[in-house]
Design an enzyme around this catalytic site. Structure first.
Site, mmCIF file in Angstrom:
data_model
loop_
_atom_site.group_PDB
_atom_site.id
_atom_site.type_symbol
_atom_site.label_atom_id
_atom_site.label_comp_id
_atom_site.label_asym_id
_atom_site.label_seq_id
_atom_site.Cartn_x
_atom_site.Cartn_y
_atom_site.Cartn_z
ATOM 1 N N ARG A 232 -63.278 33.975 -48.810
ATOM 2 C CA ARG A 232 -62.641 32.495 -48.552
ATOM 3 C C ARG A 232 -61.319 32.447 -49.069
ATOM 4 O O ARG A 232 -60.989 32.877 -50.059
ATOM 5 C CB ARG A 232 -63.627 31.546 -49.473
ATOM 6 C CG ARG A 232 -65.172 31.464 -48.843
ATOM 7 C CD ARG A 232 -65.178 30.618 -47.503
ATOM 8 N NE ARG A 232 -66.537 30.562 -47.315
ATOM 9 C CZ ARG A 232 -67.340 31.331 -46.486
ATOM 10 N NH1 ARG A 232 -66.757 32.421 -46.087
ATOM 11 N NH2 ARG A 232 -68.442 31.117 -46.272
ATOM 12 N N GLU A 261 -55.060 27.180 -43.103
ATOM 13 C CA GLU A 261 -55.118 28.060 -42.051
ATOM 14 C C GLU A 261 -54.757 27.188 -40.700
ATOM 15 O O GLU A 261 -55.369 26.160 -40.414
ATOM 16 C CB GLU A 261 -56.603 28.663 -41.883
ATOM 17 C CG GLU A 261 -56.956 29.745 -42.930
ATOM 18 C CD GLU A 261 -58.307 30.180 -42.700
ATOM 19 O OE1 GLU A 261 -59.050 29.876 -41.936
ATOM 20 O OE2 GLU A 261 -58.638 30.971 -43.638
ATOM 21 N N HIS A 279 -58.289 35.173 -39.817
ATOM 22 C CA HIS A 279 -59.713 34.867 -40.117
ATOM 23 C C HIS A 279 -60.767 35.552 -38.999
ATOM 24 O O HIS A 279 -61.221 34.721 -38.036
ATOM 25 C CB HIS A 279 -59.650 33.295 -40.080
ATOM 26 C CG HIS A 279 -61.098 32.838 -40.948
ATOM 27 N ND1 HIS A 279 -61.014 31.697 -41.581
ATOM 28 C CD2 HIS A 279 -62.226 33.287 -41.112
ATOM 29 C CE1 HIS A 279 -62.189 31.778 -42.161
ATOM 30 N NE2 HIS A 279 -62.955 32.703 -41.799
#
Length: 530
Positions: A232, A261, A279
């Site tokens: 995370r 992000e 990601h």
């Protein structure tokens, strides 16, 4: 009878459609075409999405017959879970679909860092041949630190064992016996930072783990340390990481997750010896297909009125209306219990007392475990995997029921034995026509405090002037105290103070308060809607 309408708002695999079966009227819409989505939701009983479709309050309101929103993946950033809960719409996702892919990506980052693969690739494509510039390191006989030994951390440990590494781990909630089974030596975070040649992170992001690894930790590290975070964003302090890389405190870093992000304009983009991926933890064909099939099965269960193990907001199934309000309270009590535990758990009793035991209250045990392990596990915790997580950690769990509740109409309690033999308990109840959630007991001290997003629990020796001391500390820091209750057994003995505050309390302020009042415990707890 017409078939229930299942709306596919994004492209899903043929296996997902097959898993739904022939019992539904399956329709398709482009979830990014807002007017078309809202129109199609008018007749939908379920909607399946990935990451592009926004199921916000407006979209949920557009589906008056909507019973379930299914996200074929792990994240739920594009679903307004609170609005769905208010509307009585179940939200499901696929929390375990990507665990293997995520574990493999973390190991990929470790290997790529060890051998400078991104830089070497870029150099070759620039027409250069610099073998000596990219001399790397072997994993063999190196020390690898794993932060978090949940499901993904365990998979990483199992796979790294084959490289002939020494495995050490930091996870306060994993018993030593479980770590030993994995071939991992449990250590403190400071020791892990000092000893590790490589570190990989696999823990949830909570108020307690945000910026867990920062400047203080990097100061302990070897200059040869390479660190990976595919868990995370925000567990590593990004500014401190840039400084550590720039000043040569560590040798490299690999990140798949970020505080924001995409990390547009972040100094990470220009940091030396860093490799970044967008990601990609769940971005494999296998993980995507597993996610689609998983949520298709959940949709079938939800529309059949059965218990849905991967529901994130309601349990589903045939649950008596008098039991259902206890589910969110029990989950929150679980979070409080986990936050107050300073050792791993050996045994947990979930106690339900009062008139509701005339009904099936088994779901309350699941809710309690979901709250407890949701606080400490790196993977999303559901009603089905919470008991499994307890079993994996060697935690004995019992459901205890009693029709007699002396003080309250119904009383819900989580009582546990910790690894050091100490006991911990937290109790709550629902009060009045509005079913207000209250904490009514902590470790034998009777209180009555409304459940709130931000709580502070303090244990100290009762004496005059203590409230004024910590009241001033919080006031000077602009932390507003919304409510407070103090409980004690005898004057001059231990006293428990529970405060509800309007905002999160910084760790340095908590430490100042602890020192100022010479407290045994000063714990801030942020309740997260799960």
């Amino acid at each position: 009878m017409p078939k229930p309408v299942v709306l596919l708002a994004e492209t899903l695999s043929p296996a997902t459609v097959d898993a739904l079966g022939p019992d539904f009227d399956i329709r398709h819409v482009d979830g990014t075409d807002r007017p078309a989505l809202l129109a199609a939701l008018a007749e939908a009983h379920a909607v399946l999405i990935r990451s592009a479709t926004q199921m916000d309050a407006e979209a949920i309101a557009a589906g008056p017959q909507l019973k379930v929103i299914a996200r074929a993946g792990v994240g739920l950033d594009n679903v307004d879970v609170k609005a769905a809960t208010t509307a009585g719409v179940m939200v499901v996702n696929a929390p375990t679909s990507n665990v293997i892919s995520a574990a493999e990506l973390a190991i990929t980052h470790l290997l790529a860092l060890a051998r400078h693969l991104p830089a070497a690739d870029a150099s070759m494509k620039d027409g250069q041949w610099k073998r000596s510039a990219f001399t790397g390191a072997e994993l063999y006989e190196k020390t690898v630190g794993i932060v978090g030994l949940g499901r993904i951390g365990t998979l990483v440990a199992e796979r790294l064992a084959g490289f002939g590494v020494e495995l050490i781990g930091y996870d306060p909630f994993v018993p030593p016996a479980r770590a030993q089974q994995l071939g991992v030596q449990l250590v403190t975070l400071d020791e892990l930072m000092q000893r590790s040649d490589f570190i990989t992170i696999h823990i949830p992001k909570t108020p307690e783990t945000t910026n867990l690894i920062g400047a203080e930790q990097f100061a302990l590290a070897k200059p040869t340390l390479r660190i990976v975070n595919a868990s995370r964003g925000g567990i590593i302090d990004e500014d401190a990481l840039v400084t550590a890389l720039t000043e040569g405190q560590i040798a490299g870093a690999g990140l798949d997750v970020f505080v924001s992000e995409p990390p547009t304009g972040s100094p990470l983009l220009g940091a030396p010896r860093i490799q970044l991926t967008p990601h990609l933890g769940a971005s494999t064909d296998e993980a995507q297909e597993k996610a689609g099939v998983s949520v298709a099965k959940s949709v079938r269960l939800a529309l059949d009125g059965e218990l849905v193990p991967d529901a994130v907001n309601v349990a589903g199934g045939v649950i008596d209306p008098s039991v259902r309000p206890g589910i969110p309270l029990m989950e929150k009590l679980g979070q409080v219990f986990a936050a107050l535990a300073d050792h791993s758990f050996a045994a947990i009793d979930v106690e339900v007392r009062g008139e509701i035991v005339a009904h099936d209250v088994g779901v309350l045990k699941l809710a309690a475990l979901k709250g407890v392990f949701g606080r400490i596990s790196s993977e999303q915790v559901s009603y089905v995997n919470a008991p499994l997580l307890a079993e994996q950690r060697g935690v004995t769990v019992r459901l205890v029921t009693d029709a007699v509740s002396d003080e309250y109409r119904n009383l819900l309690t989580i009582r546990g034995t910790l690894a050091d033999g100490s006991q911990l308990s937290v109790s709550g109840t629902l009060v009045g026509a509005k079913q207000v959630q209250k904490i009514v007991e902590i470790n034998g001290y009777d209180v009555e405090v409304p459940m709130a997003e931000h709580l502070i629990v303090m244990l100290y020796t009762d004496r005059p002037g203590i409230v004024a001391v910590y009241g001033k500390e919080f006031g000077d820091a602009a932390i507003n105290i919304a409510g407070m209750q103090i409980a004690r057994h005898t004057a001059g003995g231990p006293a428990l103070s529970v405060l509800t505050v309007d905002s999160r309390v910084p760790d340095d302020l908590l430490e100042r308060v602890r020192v100022a009042i010479d407290a045994d415990v000063v714990q801030a707890i942020t309740i997260v809607e799960q």
